[in-house]
Enzyme design. Structure first.
Site, PDB file in Angstrom:
ATOM      1  N   LYS A 144       0.834  -1.201   0.000  1.00 24.55           N
ATOM      2  CA  LYS A 144       0.000   0.000   0.000  1.00 24.55           C
ATOM      3  C   LYS A 144       0.874   1.259   0.000  1.00 24.55           C
ATOM      4  CE  LYS A 144      -3.780  -2.334   2.488  1.00 24.55           C
ATOM      5  NZ  LYS A 144      -4.547  -2.350   3.773  1.00 24.55           N
ATOM      6  N   TYR A 185     -12.577  -2.188  -2.713  1.00 27.13           N
ATOM      7  CA  TYR A 185     -13.072  -2.187  -1.328  1.00 27.13           C
ATOM      8  C   TYR A 185     -14.599  -2.074  -1.258  1.00 27.13           C
ATOM      9  CZ  TYR A 185      -8.354  -2.023   0.657  1.00 27.13           C
ATOM     10  OH  TYR A 185      -7.067  -2.326   1.043  1.00 27.13           O
ATOM     11  N   ASN A 239      -1.540  -0.167   7.427  1.00 18.72           N
ATOM     12  CA  ASN A 239      -1.040  -1.519   7.707  1.00 18.72           C
ATOM     13  C   ASN A 239      -0.239  -2.162   6.564  1.00 18.72           C
ATOM     14  OD1 ASN A 239      -3.184  -2.176   6.088  1.00 18.72           O
ATOM     15  ND2 ASN A 239      -4.295  -3.374   7.620  1.00 18.72           N
ATOM     16  N   HIS A 293      -1.820  -5.515   1.595  1.00 19.38           N
ATOM     17  CA  HIS A 293      -3.127  -6.155   1.398  1.00 19.38           C
ATOM     18  C   HIS A 293      -2.898  -7.553   0.860  1.00 19.38           C
ATOM     19  CE1 HIS A 293      -7.182  -7.020  -0.019  1.00 19.38           C
ATOM     20  NE2 HIS A 293      -6.604  -7.498  -1.110  1.00 19.38           N
ATOM     21  N   GLU A 317      -9.945  -9.990  -7.361  1.00 21.38           N
ATOM     22  CA  GLU A 317      -8.946  -8.935  -7.175  1.00 21.38           C
ATOM     23  C   GLU A 317      -7.816  -9.031  -8.204  1.00 21.38           C
ATOM     24  OE1 GLU A 317      -7.811  -9.244  -3.067  1.00 21.38           O
ATOM     25  OE2 GLU A 317      -9.708  -8.387  -2.363  1.00 21.38           O
TER      26      GLU A 317
HETATM   27  P1  DAT Z   1      -7.553  -7.069   5.502  1.00 25.85           P
HETATM   28  O1  DAT Z   1      -6.822  -5.914   4.860  1.00 25.85           O
HETATM   29  O2  DAT Z   1      -6.701  -7.733   6.545  1.00 25.85           O
HETATM   30  O3  DAT Z   1      -8.144  -8.035   4.527  1.00 25.85           O
HETATM   31  P2  DAT Z   1     -10.255  -6.029   5.852  1.00 25.85           P
HETATM   32  O4  DAT Z   1     -10.576  -6.593   4.506  1.00 25.85           O
HETATM   33  O5  DAT Z   1     -11.190  -6.337   6.971  1.00 25.85           O
HETATM   34  O6  DAT Z   1      -8.779  -6.433   6.315  1.00 25.85           O
HETATM   35  O7  DAT Z   1     -10.183  -4.452   5.751  1.00 25.85           O
HETATM   36  C1  DAT Z   1      -9.552  -3.841   4.641  1.00 25.85           C
HETATM   37  C2  DAT Z   1      -8.771  -2.663   5.121  1.00 25.85           C
HETATM   38  O8  DAT Z   1      -9.646  -1.685   5.669  1.00 25.85           O
HETATM   39  C3  DAT Z   1      -7.773  -2.986   6.236  1.00 25.85           C
HETATM   40  O9  DAT Z   1      -6.536  -3.442   5.744  1.00 25.85           O
HETATM   41  C4  DAT Z   1      -7.649  -1.665   6.912  1.00 25.85           C
HETATM   42  C5  DAT Z   1      -9.031  -1.054   6.780  1.00 25.85           C
HETATM   43  N1  DAT Z   1      -9.846  -1.319   7.960  1.00 25.85           N
HETATM   44  C6  DAT Z   1     -10.487  -2.461   8.275  1.00 25.85           C
HETATM   45  N2  DAT Z   1     -11.142  -2.354   9.433  1.00 25.85           N
HETATM   46  C7  DAT Z   1     -10.890  -1.108   9.880  1.00 25.85           C
HETATM   47  C8  DAT Z   1     -11.275  -0.369  11.040  1.00 25.85           C
HETATM   48  N3  DAT Z   1     -12.072  -0.905  11.982  1.00 25.85           N
HETATM   49  N4  DAT Z   1     -10.826   0.912  11.155  1.00 25.85           N
HETATM   50  C9  DAT Z   1     -10.033   1.455  10.215  1.00 25.85           C
HETATM   51  N5  DAT Z   1      -9.637   0.822   9.091  1.00 25.85           N
HETATM   52  C10 DAT Z   1     -10.053  -0.439   8.938  1.00 25.85           C
HETATM   53 MG    MG Z   2      -9.705  -7.944   3.189  1.00 22.29          MG
END
Ligand code: DAT
Ligand code: MG
Length: 149
Positions: free
Chosen positions: A9, A49, A112, A115, A126
């Protein structure tokens, strides 16, 4: 053999850990099958997303992921999706194990670093967002017999 989409990212690119991320997947044994640098458009970010649309962090997530260039990769191997996610560590860096990418390089969920696709259907969806068929490379490594059983 399974394929997964991995992104470094914008924060990972800015912080200069692209090589480190690639190195960890390489050392794990996964095989690189596609690689490009791009600046995500808002449209691509919204498609990627779409499952998070409407959530409180959604707008911030779109702003963050489109804020600078990213590196998109395809990695393949047996159980590539689950193995890549373990190598990345938990979504929330506070819960990510030391030794994982997020556990070593990240502090906050909204920064973080990486991805990774979370299942076979999402991986196919994706990969199709970022790569054309001919950009995904079918090849064999001379070390495959020492990595794949
Ligand atoms: P991942 O990236 O581990 O697949 P995810 O699909 O649940 O996690 O979420 C996508 C991204 O969205 C994640 O990398 C960071 C952001 N995100 C997820 N939950 C969040 C939250 N509660 N607050 C802020 N950002 C969040
Ligand atoms: Mg995810």
């Amino acid at each position: 053999m399974e394929r997964t989409l991995i992104l470094v990212k914008p924060d990972g690119v800015q912080r200069g850990v692209v090589g480190e991320v690639i190195s960890r997947f390489e050392k794990r044994g996964l095989r690189l099958c596609g690689l490009k640098m791009l600046h995500m458009s808002k449209e691509l970010a919204e498609r990627h997303y779409h499952e998070h649309e409407g959530k409180p962090f959604y707008e911030g997530l779109i702003t963050y992921i489109t804020s600078g260039p990213i590196v998109a990769m395809c990695w393949e191997g047996s159980d590539a999706i689950a193995i890549a996610r373990r190598t990345m560590g938990a979504t929330r860096p506070a819960e990510a194990e030391p030794g994982s990418i997020r556990g070593d390089y990240a502090l906050e969920v909204g920064r973080n670093i990486v991805h990774g696709s979370d299942g076979p259907e999402t991986a196919a969806f994706e990969l199709d967002l970022y790569f054309t068929e001919d950009e995904l490379i079918d090849w064999e490594r001379s070390t495959d017999q020492w990595v794949f059983e």
